[in-house]
Enzyme design. Sequence first.
Site, PDB file in Angstrom:
ATOM      1  N   HIS A 122       4.262  -5.441  -1.679  1.00 35.96           N
ATOM      2  CA  HIS A 122       4.422  -6.299  -2.854  1.00 35.96           C
ATOM      3  C   HIS A 122       5.371  -7.454  -2.541  1.00 35.96           C
ATOM      4  CE1 HIS A 122       2.395  -3.192  -5.189  1.00 35.96           C
ATOM      5  NE2 HIS A 122       2.430  -3.982  -6.241  1.00 35.96           N
ATOM      6  N   HIS A 164      10.897   1.421  -2.960  1.00 38.58           N
ATOM      7  CA  HIS A 164      11.318   1.026  -1.621  1.00 38.58           C
ATOM      8  C   HIS A 164      12.831   1.041  -1.491  1.00 38.58           C
ATOM      9  CE1 HIS A 164       7.353  -0.377  -0.288  1.00 38.58           C
ATOM     10  NE2 HIS A 164       7.201  -0.903  -1.489  1.00 38.58           N
TER      11      HIS A 164
END
Length: 208
Positions: A122, A164
């Site tokens: 992303h 993340h």
Amino acid sequence: MENRQRAPPLLGRILDVDEALTEKFCRYSNHIPPLRWLKKYAKSLEVSCHGLPWFTGVILMIVISSSPVMHEHQVNLLFGLFVDVILVAIIKAYVRRRRPLKNRGDMFATFSIDNFSFPSGHASRAVMVAYFFTMLCPLPSFCVFPLLMWAISVCLSRILLNRHYLLDVIGGVTLGYLEGIILSILWLSEGLSCYLISWMSSTMYDEG
């Protein structure tokens, strides 16, 4: 890494620091109003930068557009999206770092390679798109600030959602910037872009 015991000592220490800093960032974000507000919309940001709507949207624009100039930009953006997906998949398959333990299995439209964390796809896509629309195909000036804020918000949301670690996002940002440079070097001309669209259209028509 997939097996932490196999990581070199220095890398292991770096990963430990990365995990600790990520934990602190997420914890302190609850006391910072802008980050707390951002966390509320993190899932929407996740969908807004997912590959599926981006690929679908660009392909749809190619189909309905008849402008050669628009086709040049659309084909190059589509090319950039493909480059991003391929590079992220290759790096994730090689590094094989697991996602944070607090990550929930509610990610939008995932594949097996999405079980791995480094780099953030992303983040790389958001930065590549921002580079594309500021350096390669500049939007009007009043659109630049919202675009950059969107890209930054997407990157921060990946940490706030526990998708993340910090280094994953930093790696994604770096990769996205490099992808923008790659696009500038391998830019497909208007003529070639229109030819590719015509070729794909005729191939699909013949098969149909």
